[in-house]
Scaffold this active site. Structure first.
Site, mmCIF file in Angstrom:
data_model
loop_
_atom_site.group_PDB
_atom_site.id
_atom_site.type_symbol
_atom_site.label_atom_id
_atom_site.label_comp_id
_atom_site.label_asym_id
_atom_site.label_seq_id
_atom_site.Cartn_x
_atom_site.Cartn_y
_atom_site.Cartn_z
ATOM 1 N N GLU A 176 14.913 -111.696 -2.457
ATOM 2 C CA GLU A 176 14.446 -110.664 -3.250
ATOM 3 C C GLU A 176 15.011 -110.626 -4.444
ATOM 4 O O GLU A 176 15.640 -109.538 -4.817
ATOM 5 C CB GLU A 176 14.604 -109.556 -2.371
ATOM 6 C CG GLU A 176 13.725 -109.294 -1.226
ATOM 7 C CD GLU A 176 13.682 -108.045 -0.448
ATOM 8 O OE1 GLU A 176 14.638 -107.267 -0.678
ATOM 9 O OE2 GLU A 176 12.722 -107.666 0.121
ATOM 10 N N GLU A 375 8.961 -111.612 5.493
ATOM 11 C CA GLU A 375 9.462 -110.424 5.977
ATOM 12 C C GLU A 375 8.277 -109.478 5.925
ATOM 13 O O GLU A 375 7.427 -109.457 4.916
ATOM 14 C CB GLU A 375 10.625 -109.590 4.900
ATOM 15 C CG GLU A 375 11.806 -110.292 4.968
ATOM 16 C CD GLU A 375 12.935 -109.716 4.414
ATOM 17 O OE1 GLU A 375 13.035 -108.178 4.064
ATOM 18 O OE2 GLU A 375 13.743 -110.327 3.621
HETATM 19 P P1 P53 Z 1 16.204 -102.057 5.339
HETATM 20 C C1 P53 Z 1 14.231 -102.346 0.300
HETATM 21 C C2 P53 Z 1 15.612 -101.787 0.353
HETATM 22 C C3 P53 Z 1 16.640 -102.487 0.715
HETATM 23 C C4 P53 Z 1 16.269 -103.779 1.048
HETATM 24 O O1 P53 Z 1 15.204 -103.036 4.419
HETATM 25 C C5 P53 Z 1 15.105 -104.445 1.084
HETATM 26 C C6 P53 Z 1 14.102 -103.679 0.637
HETATM 27 C C7 P53 Z 1 12.720 -104.308 0.710
HETATM 28 O O2 P53 Z 1 12.433 -104.681 -0.469
HETATM 29 O O3 P53 Z 1 14.819 -105.628 1.236
HETATM 30 C C8 P53 Z 1 14.535 -106.370 2.419
HETATM 31 O O4 P53 Z 1 17.140 -102.899 5.871
HETATM 32 C C9 P53 Z 1 15.596 -107.460 2.510
HETATM 33 C C10 P53 Z 1 16.147 -107.397 3.902
HETATM 34 C C11 P53 Z 1 16.336 -105.836 4.549
HETATM 35 C C12 P53 Z 1 14.760 -105.534 4.701
HETATM 36 O O5 P53 Z 1 14.095 -105.554 3.408
HETATM 37 O O6 P53 Z 1 17.040 -101.376 4.108
HETATM 38 O O7 P53 Z 1 15.304 -108.635 2.404
HETATM 39 O O8 P53 Z 1 17.715 -107.818 3.942
HETATM 40 O O9 P53 Z 1 16.948 -105.699 5.770
HETATM 41 C C13 P53 Z 1 14.583 -103.983 5.002
HETATM 42 O O10 P53 Z 1 15.272 -101.303 5.994
#
Ligand code: P53
Length: 478
Positions: A176, A375
């Site tokens: 990301e 993801e």
């Molecule tokens: P969580 C948003 C905010 C934080 C992480 O997120 C994010 C995103 C989505 O763009 O990225 C991905 O755990 C990331 C993972 C993460 C997942 O989204 O905040 O690649 O590491 O755990 C889900 O619910």
């Protein structure tokens, strides 16, 4: 006959720092994830100045995969996964990040893990850097604001490409990488690039510089990787959240389009090997005077990625303001509008399956490379019944609806899609909030936000459902 090609990659995705634990085992160094405290719905995670006694750092133990991986791989195998996306914790291999020689014990851990996966016919899909750079690189070099980081990263990439060249075929460079562009907040600057903005600094300029060094490092890694094994498939990884205009007012439409251009410029840089014109022009007008050399531009062109890996969770809606600024806009700087046509998760993320088809088409039109959904999923509270069962129909519904749209994109739109690895296939620590109770898994882990629990694993209803999906190559979604 399945809409999905034979050999379609069905997997699950995680990241080292969110599930391994063992944060100081076998010579591992402190990573940036190790200095982030737990937050929750209301409170954000804090970044502490090193590891401080008395603070709650959820990633230190996480779900202890480091010591339990054999049992977990058994479960992945029972689930029928044919691939598994995880990352290599950079700080296991180079504890400080700037050493000449790697840490053998760290390398050995991933040898054992990859061997175990392969023995179960599960192909590893590996991200080189997923929010977990060595913390020393932040303290001693200021993170990715420093050009020296390129060499450290490329050294790390070369070591692991060499070591695992016969075990891993699918790679991604930076997870990301565009979060910092879209959010431009303290959390994203730190997790993406190890940046701590100093008083008086222009965070936008610092971010663009750091992202440039990362893009160069990624392109060099692609070149090095292809030399080591020409069969490697090395992708970029971007967060995809389509931005829709709130109304047909052309000002809204243009703003949404500009946000899309901005949010995905790093895909342009990594897939096409060059910056988009509007952004070059922006850098000039703002007189950022970024350190982007002619050699860098050659490197970018020579190190284009083989595919786009992307995450997809939600979409966004945006409205132009009356006094809309002409220039730089990020989603983070803008008031998002609620999409009344969609439902939201418990964390307020808009649930938009059609948006996934939109995203696949958007990428497909813009970039002529294969796509990989690495993801997707629903973060939700789960309730454990007295008999231990977990009826997560909401998660099944979410995944089913997204797979249906993915299928339309392949079958009707002709999108070239490599695979699908839902996020957090086994419950893990949330990146955004540091919580355990924001769960994505089809495998439950007994641990709560306070860090209490036996860490025992159990199957949710979604486990059997997803097993049938995989077995039928995406045909049986009932
Ligand atoms: P969580 C948003 C905010 C934080 C992480 O997120 C994010 C995103 C989505 O763009 O990225 C991905 O755990 C990331 C993972 C993460 C997942 O989204 O905040 O690649 O590491 O755990 C889900 O619910």
């Amino acid at each position: 006959m399945s809409a999905f090609p034979k050999g379609f990659l069905w997997g699950g995705a995680v990241a080292a720092h969110q599930f391994e634990g063992g944060w100081d085992s076998d010579g591992k160094g402190v990573s940036i994830a190790d200095v982030m405290t737990a937050g929750d719905h209301q409170t954000s995670r804090r970044i502490t100045d090193g590891v401080k006694p008395g603070e709650n750092y959820p990633n230190h133990e996480a779900i202890d995969f480091y010591h339990r991986y054999k049992g977990d791989v058994e479960l992945f195998s029972e689930l029928g996964l044919n691939c598994f996306r995880t990352s290599i914790a950079w700080s296991r291999i180079f504890p400080n990040g700037d050493e000449d020689q790697p840490n053998e014990k760290g390398l050995k851990f991933y040898d054992d893990l990859f061997d175990d996966l392969l023995a179960h016919h599960i192909e590893p899909v590996i991200t080189l850097s997923h929010f977990e750079m060595p913390y020393h690189l932040v303290q001693a070099y200021g993170g990715w604001r420093n050009r020296k980081l390129i060499d450290f990263f490329v050294r790390f990439a070369k070591v692991v490409f060499d070591r695992y060249k016969d075990k891993v075929k699918y790679w991604m460079t930076f997870n990301e990488i565009n979060n910092q562009v879209g959010m431009l907040n303290e959390w994203s600057l730190f997790t993406n690039s190890g940046l701590v903005i100093q008083p008086g600094e222009d965070k936008e300029k610092v971010m663009f510089q750091a992202a440039h060094y990362e893009a160069v490092a990624s392109a060099l890694a692609v070149q090095v990787g292809h030399k080591i094994n020409p069969d490697f498939q090395i992708g970029c990884m971007v967060a995809m959240g389509p931005v829709y205009p709130a109304t047909p007012n052309p000002n809204d439409v243009f703003k949404a389009e500009r946000l899309m251009q901005m949010n995905y410029y790093l895909a342009d840089v990594q897939v096409k090997g060059r910056y988009p014109r509007f952004l070059e022009n922006y850098f000039d007008r703002r007189k950022f005077d970024l350190d982007i050399t002619l050699e860098d531009r050659d490197v970018l062109l020579a190190g284009k990625v083989d595919y786009i890996g992307f995450s997809y969770y939600a979409s966004h809606v945006i409205k132009a303001q009356a006094d809309e600024p002409k220039d730089f806009i990020t989603l983070g700087n803008n008031q998002e509008v609620k999409n009344e046509t969609l439902q939201r998760s418990d964390w307020g993320w808009e649930i938009d399956p059609v948006g996934l088809r939109y995203a696949l088409n958007w990428f497909s039109d813009r970039y002529d490379v294969p796509l990989f959904i690495v993801e997707n999923g629903l973060g939700a509270f789960d309730k454990v019944e007295r008999d231990g069962s977990i009826h997560d129909n909401y998660r099944i519904d979410y995944l089913r609806q997204h797979i249906e749209q993915m299928r339309l994109a392949v079958e009707v739109d002709g999108v070239n899609l490599m695979g699908y690895t839902p996020w957090g296939i086994i419950d893990l620590v949330s990146a955004g909030t540091g919580q355990m109770d924001k769960r994505y898994g089809v495998i439950y882990v007994d641990k709560d936000d306070q860090g209490k629990g036996s860490l025992a694993r159990s199957k949710k209803d979604s486990f059997d459902w997803f097993r049938k999906v995989i077995q039928s190559n995406g045909e049986d979604l009932a």
